[in-house]
Design a protein around this motif. Structure first.
Motif, short mmCIF file in Angstrom:
data_model
loop_
_atom_site.label_atom_id
_atom_site.label_comp_id
_atom_site.label_asym_id
_atom_site.label_seq_id
_atom_site.Cartn_x
_atom_site.Cartn_y
_atom_site.Cartn_z
N ASN A 27 0.86 -1.18 0.00
CA ASN A 27 0.00 0.00 0.00
C ASN A 27 0.90 1.23 0.00
OD1 ASN A 27 0.99 0.10 2.61
ND2 ASN A 27 -0.99 -0.23 3.60
N ARG A 63 -0.02 -5.70 -4.87
CA ARG A 63 -0.78 -4.54 -4.40
C ARG A 63 -1.86 -4.97 -3.41
NH1 ARG A 63 -4.18 -0.21 -8.19
NH2 ARG A 63 -4.60 1.30 -6.50
N MET A 74 -1.97 3.72 -6.06
CA MET A 74 -0.73 3.01 -5.83
C MET A 74 0.32 3.91 -5.19
SD MET A 74 -0.45 0.72 -9.33
CE MET A 74 1.07 -0.08 -8.81
#
Length: 255
Positions: A27, A63, A74
């Motif tokens: 993250n 992710r 992102m």
């Protein structure tokens, strides 16, 4: 607990992704802290090589899709994206120590490193197509340069994970070791690299990574010479020759 752990073992800096409860998913907090840790080790004269690994028996699952579903991007900014480790490496060598899963952005993170050591049970893949996503973290760019085109296509278009042995067969993984041993072997490799001249190691990484093969040979040599000049003019060059003639270990000062 911090999402990134750092430690030093002699000349080696170790960065550990520390979100084992979500298989070290990426993250914004992790990406930002990891970049800061890499940059800190890059300017630390006590560190000559960096090892990147994950906590809890997993390297990185890619992710954080729960964060993505909640609307988290992102990266916090376009600048942060352009300065991410996937796009902008550091001067010192980085070795990935992979156990368990290295999927999607996790595999791309490993591919961003200069060497990869993997436990026998490690699994690598870029499964983005199964979610109608595209692997834009470097995997689609780097894999065709590091393994045969058709195999890179198979890996990317089917999206199923491959074993460490599969990727070692094609030179993507440097070492396959017993499960649980990736970090120690990666550190041992880092220690071997760290015995060499630091400025020469940095120049060597820069030249190999730059890929001057796209230039005419004459211009490639010019570019190579420019990259090598700081190391060749360093006092460590004379020290390396002197230590060889005196049959002793060199004492590097250009760290």
């Amino acid at each position: 607990m911090p999402v990134i752990l750092t430690e030093k073992r002699g000349d080696v800096g170790i960065i550990t992704l520390n979100r084992p409860e979500v298989r070290n998913a990426l993250n914004i907090e992790v990406r930002t802290a990891m970049r800061a840790a890499l940059d800190a080790f890059d300017v630390d004269p006590d560190v000559l090589v960096v090892v990147l690994t994950g906590a809890g028996g997993t390297f990185c699952s890619g992710r954080d899709l729960k964060a993505a579903q909640a609307g988290e991007p992102m990266y916090p900014s376009r600048r942060a994206a352009l300065e991410s480790f996937n796009r902008t490496t550091i001067a010192k060598p980085v070795i990935a120590a992979v156990e368990g899963w290295a999927l999607a952005g996790g595999f791309e993170l490993a591919l961003s490193c200069d060497l990869i050591v993997a436990g026998e049970g490690a699994r690598f893949g870029i499964p983005e197509v199964a979610r109608n996503l595209v692997a834009i973290g470097g995997g689609l760019l780097r894999l065709p340069r590091r393994m045969p085109y058709h195999l890179a296509m198979e890996l990317a278009l089917i999206g199923e994970p491959w074993t460490a042995a599969d990727l070692a067969r094609w030179g993507v993984v440097n070492r396959v070791v017993p499960t649980g041993g990736a970090l120690e072997v990666a550190v041992a490799l880092a220690e071997k690299i760290a015995t060499n001249g630091p400025s020469a190691v940095r120049a060597t990484k820069e030249i190999i990574q730059a890929g001057f093969d796209s230039l005419p040979e004459r211009h490639a040599f010019d570019a190579q010479d420019a990259a090598a000049a700081p190391a060749l003019s360093s006092p460590d060059g004379a020290e390396g020759i002197r230590a060889f003639n005196e049959k002793r270990k060199p004492v590097w000062t250009d760290r």
